[in-house]
Design an enzyme around this catalytic site. Structure first.
Site, mmCIF file in Angstrom:
data_model
loop_
_atom_site.group_PDB
_atom_site.id
_atom_site.type_symbol
_atom_site.label_atom_id
_atom_site.label_comp_id
_atom_site.label_asym_id
_atom_site.label_seq_id
_atom_site.Cartn_x
_atom_site.Cartn_y
_atom_site.Cartn_z
ATOM 1 N N ARG A 269 0.859 -1.185 0.000
ATOM 2 C CA ARG A 269 0.000 0.000 0.000
ATOM 3 C C ARG A 269 0.895 1.235 0.000
ATOM 4 N NH1 ARG A 269 0.181 2.005 5.291
ATOM 5 N NH2 ARG A 269 0.161 0.445 6.961
ATOM 6 N N HIS B 80 -2.153 3.707 6.383
ATOM 7 C CA HIS B 80 -3.121 2.672 6.733
ATOM 8 C C HIS B 80 -4.536 3.244 6.650
ATOM 9 C CE1 HIS B 80 -4.999 -0.708 8.749
ATOM 10 N NE2 HIS B 80 -5.512 0.124 9.628
ATOM 11 N N TYR C 126 7.022 4.896 10.574
ATOM 12 C CA TYR C 126 7.477 3.509 10.673
ATOM 13 C C TYR C 126 8.037 2.933 9.378
ATOM 14 C CZ TYR C 126 2.650 2.817 8.952
ATOM 15 O OH TYR C 126 1.481 2.889 8.243
#
Length: 373
Positions: A264, A268, A277
């Protein structure tokens, strides 16, 4: 590729990832697509619609016109490739990022209503044999198995139930329970795990010690296969093979677990900051194998697409999305709807809460209750 050749795709080693269309748009030697050029052109157009839909939805959320949204960009190959392999009567259940399901099945404008906070958006999907969008991770998987069991008991051999979920779902108990029952009762189900490398901020290698997610099917007694999720043709062929097997009552095992390895590009959700991250260089590396770009390269080489055709597709997609957004402005919220579908029969506490809200609205009016101060 005929049915027997497709079946061999499901018998590969779990780490032998299926790939049929290279990032440069060339087909693997000896492979001829099952789908016609017209169908592949439609697939490309829908994948482009998905990317445009995604961009607009993120923009609308930033404008305050949508609630929290889950971006799909980068996963069009697995989402649309798998949906194109299904029959229109197949049931589909999905998590919250597989927007390809409603987009392929007519793109009901009501789908935007859900993301704007209106439950009516979920209800509209049922007409297209799509289960309501699932938010709780993996808890839809046992329901999919149950529906597959029902189809089998009723002798509906042409009916398949397809379940989409992310790699994070494989860490939930519902995943194991659902697949275990599917194996025991040999249900006509296809489980598609979108391994996009991240379960929010948790990387794939911290989800499981198994080398692949596909190999987990071994424990449940049916086929598991890993496929290049950035390759729409590979996903299409593998899903088609899994569907054909699911409709075969004489098959050794009817369920299949498909692991689509993909990425992706975005966050998120729009409430997430992926820069906390992961590195931008990682995103850029995956973008070099983009599913839309590779299918466009192939179709241009086949003479199916040119600049004018791509421009026409993009304009048509913009018009469809604009019409859906325009309709969204006509929807009026009804606070009473929040009580409608929580339970089949409202609990006494819910009855009291609904009565209390109705009384407040009647006494004070919605304008007074919703003003800023």
């Amino acid at each position: 590729m005929d049915e027997s050749a497709r079946r061999t795709l499901l018998a590969r080693d779990y780490d032998d990832r299926v790939g049929l269309l290279a990032p440069d748009g060339h087909l693997r030697e000896g492979y001829e697509p099952t789908a016609s050029d017209t169908t592949l052109r439609d697939l490309y157009a829908d994948m482009k619609l998905g990317r445009h839909f995604d961009d607009r939805m993120v923009s609308l959320q930033r404008q305050g016109r949508m609630g929290t949204y889950s971006p799909m960009a980068g996963q069009e190959g697995s989402g649309f490739g798998s949906m194109y392999a299904l029959d229109e009567d197949d049931w589909v259940s999905y998590q919250y990022r597989e927007h390809a399901a409603p987009l392929v099945r007519g793109f009901p404008p009501e789908y935007l209503h859900y993301w704007a906070g209106h439950e009516s958006g979920n209800a509209a999907l049922a007409d297209d044999r799509i289960f309501p969008l699932n938010i709780c991770i993996a808890d839809h998987i046992p329901h999919v198995t149950g529906l597959g069991m029902a189809a089998k008991l009723q002798g509906n051999d042409d009916e398949v139930v397809v379940c989409h979920f992310g790699d994070g779902a494989t860490s939930e108990g519902d995943f194991h329970e659902g697949l275990n029952f599917a194996g025991v009762y040999d249900t006509p189900t296809v489980f598609i795990c979108h391994n996009n490398q991240w379960a929010i901020s948790v990387p794939r290698e911290e989800q499981t010690a198994a080398d692949t997610i596909a190999q987990k099917a071994e424990a449940y007694g049916f086929d598991g296969v890993q496929v290049d999720g950035m390759d729409p043709l590979a996903v299409y062929e593998v899903t088609l093979a899994a569907r054909e097997k699911a409709t075969d009552p004489d098959a050794q095992s009817r369920p299949t677990l498909i692991e689509t390895v993909e990425y992706r590009y975005g966050a998120h959700t729009t409430a997430d900051d992926p820069t906390a991250y992961r590195e931008d260089s990682e995103v850029d590396q995956w973008k070099r194998v983009d599913p839309i770009d590779r299918l466009e390269l192939y179709l241009r080489r086949q003479g199916v697409l040119d600049d004018d055709a791509v421009e026409a597709i993009e304009q048509a997609n913009e018009d469809r999305m604009a019409a859906a957004v325009d309709q969204l402005s006509e929807v009026e919220a009804d606070p009473d709807e929040m009580f409608a579908d929580a339970f089949a029969e409202p609990t006494p506490r819910m009855v009291d809460q609904r009565a209390y809200l109705r009384d407040l609205r009647e006494r004070h009016g919605d304008d007074r209750l919703t003003r800023d101060k």
